[in-house]
Design an enzyme around this catalytic site. Structure first.
Site, PDB file in Angstrom:
ATOM      1  N   ASP A 157       0.844  -1.200   0.000  1.00  0.00           N
ATOM      2  CA  ASP A 157       0.000   0.000   0.000  1.00  0.00           C
ATOM      3  C   ASP A 157       0.881   1.253   0.000  1.00  0.00           C
ATOM      4  O   ASP A 157       2.099   1.140   0.088  1.00  0.00           O
ATOM      5  CB  ASP A 157      -0.926  -0.046   1.223  1.00  0.00           C
ATOM      6  CG  ASP A 157      -2.265   0.606   0.947  1.00  0.00           C
ATOM      7  OD1 ASP A 157      -2.367   1.395  -0.019  1.00  0.00           O
ATOM      8  OD2 ASP A 157      -3.227   0.329   1.697  1.00  0.00           O
ATOM      9  N   ASP A 218     -10.589   2.450  -3.261  1.00  0.00           N
ATOM     10  CA  ASP A 218     -11.065   1.206  -2.625  1.00  0.00           C
ATOM     11  C   ASP A 218     -12.534   0.950  -2.946  1.00  0.00           C
ATOM     12  O   ASP A 218     -13.358   1.868  -2.910  1.00  0.00           O
ATOM     13  CB  ASP A 218     -10.992   1.334  -1.093  1.00  0.00           C
ATOM     14  CG  ASP A 218      -9.576   1.185  -0.568  1.00  0.00           C
ATOM     15  OD1 ASP A 218      -8.630   1.124  -1.369  1.00  0.00           O
ATOM     16  OD2 ASP A 218      -9.437   1.137   0.665  1.00  0.00           O
TER      17      ASP A 218
END
Ligand SMILES: *[C@@H]1O[C@H](CO)[C@@H](O)[C@H](O)[C@H]1NC(C)=O
Ligand SMILES: *[C@@H]1O[C@H](CO)[C@@H](O)[C@H](O)[C@H]1NC(C)=O
Length: 385
Positions: A157, A218
């Protein structure tokens, strides 16, 4: 992109490649994030907290309920698995109360069932949820630690870092993973943090260092979220579609089928569209409590075979109008597949089209299979009734 960043680009791209033969077709598996988030409360919510039990239970279900045979093989830990402190050697370590057996033992459990383990780290000072990040000086040690545990896949990430650090860190991690000698799949969240599109993102370079990458925000458990993702991917398909191919995939994020936000038709639509986009089929749901309808959609063999087609060409949206969209994907053996997505609310609605409108040359075509969502729907109806 500033001149410094451009220079770094050139420098790094000469020295890095992660062509270890993995993910020649899009990865399939399961990831904790969308469904289980950062639930660390194992005292009050032992069933759903991020703990070794959740990943063991999920591995059992994948191995015993017919998922593994269909290709769903990765069990992927997301954020919130770590202890807030590195160990005395500077290595990441799991939270001792939630992962008392450690990650190596969990990896063995997962491997014993013929599955693979994925883990999460973050290029930056902290993960998105505030756990220890992987700063540039920690990249090598973290890659070594994951390899020593038997990890098979890393999601990297990008919270808490700036574009220059990311430009350095993502290729360095690729190199560090390669240097461990353990073949690991590498999922890069980098594009999300720099806008997802050229010229900020050089997809040719990204494909050299990562097996897959998250392009956009997301996913959430709603049809709005799914539609937003489809819309963004389709609107930008000229940039995104050519970047995909064996070993290099655009990742529109997890399958949320089996959760709370999608109707049956919407769930079929997500499966059909992820299939045509050559997207990773990584579910985030509770495999211990999955209704038969969601199971039938996710286990649809035709959809999976199309998603896993060996040519690995990502599909495209061909047409859009009257709230109907048509998507197309070429497949091996001169086959191709069409998906008709209706966003109309005045159903039933008769839709007329022609081969010419769908960009097929005049000629004779054999229809091998009915449209995929129809098939999904047939299976689903059978199972439910
Ligand atoms: C490391 O990279 C080389 C060159 O791309 C490749 O042949 C090899 O398989 C890679 N090894 C691992 C473990 O990733
Ligand atoms: C993109 O990366 C490739 C290496 O994969 C490189 O050859 C090319 O010059 C880069 N393009 C730009 C615009 O930086």
């Amino acid at each position: 992109m500033g001149p410094l960043v451009t220079q770094l680009f050139g420098l790094i791209s000469l020295t890095v490649a992660l062509d270890n033969g993995l993910l020649k077709t899009p990865p399939m598996g399961w990831m904790a994030w969308e469904r289980f988030r950062c639930d660390t409360d194992c005292k009050d919510d032992p069933e759903n907290c991020i703990s070794e039990a959740l990943f063991r239970d999920t591995a059992d279900r994948l191995a015993e309920d017919g998922w593994k045979e269909l290709g769903y093989e990765y069990v992927i830990i997301d954020d919130c698995w770590m202890s807030l402190l590195r160990d005395e050697h500077g290595r990441l370590q799991p939270d001792p109360s939630r992962f008392p057996g450690g990650i190596a033992k969990l990896a063995r459990y997962i491997h014993d069932r013929g599955l693979k383990l994925g883990i999460y780290a973050d290029m930056g000072t902290h993960t998105c949820m505030g756990f220890p990040g992987t700063t540039l000086d920690k990249i090598e040690i973290d890659a070594q630690t994951f390899a020593s545990w038997g990890v098979d896949y890393l999601k990297f990430d990008g919270c808490s870092s700036n574009p220059v650090e990311q430009m350095l860190g993502y290729p360095l991690m690729s190199k560090a993973l390669n240097a461990t000698g353990r073949p690991m799949a590498y999922s890069c969240s980098w594009p999300v943090y720099i806008g997802g599109l050229p010229p900020n993102v050089n997809y040719s370079f990204l494909g050299d260092i990562c097996h897959l990458w998250r392009n956009y925000y997301d996913i959430q458990d709603s049809w709005d979220s799914v539609q937003g993702i489809i819309e963004w991917f389709s609107n930008n398909q000229d940039d995104l579609q050519p970047a995909a191919g064996p070993g290099r995939w655009n990742d529109p994020d997890m399958l949320i089928i089996g959760n709370f936000g999608l109707s049956v038709d919407q769930a079929r639509s997500q499966m059909a569209l992820w299939t045509i986009m050559a997207a990773p089929l990584i579910m985030s749901n509770d495999l211990r409590n999955l209704d038969n309808c969601a199971r039938a959609i996710l286990q649809n063999k035709v959809a999976i075979a199309i998603n896993q087609d060996s040519m690995g060409i990502q599909g495209r949206r061909l047409l859009k109008g009257n709230h109907i969209e048509v998507y197309w994907r070429p497949l091996s053996h001169s086959a191709s597949v069409l998906v008709f997505l209706s966003r109309r609310t005045d159903m039933p609605y008769l839709y007329h089209t022609s081969l010419a409108k769908l960009e097929y040359d005049a000629g004779n075509y054999e229809v091998c299979l009915p449209a995929m969502s129809y098939l999904v729907s047939l299976l689903c109806t059978e199972m439910v009734s």
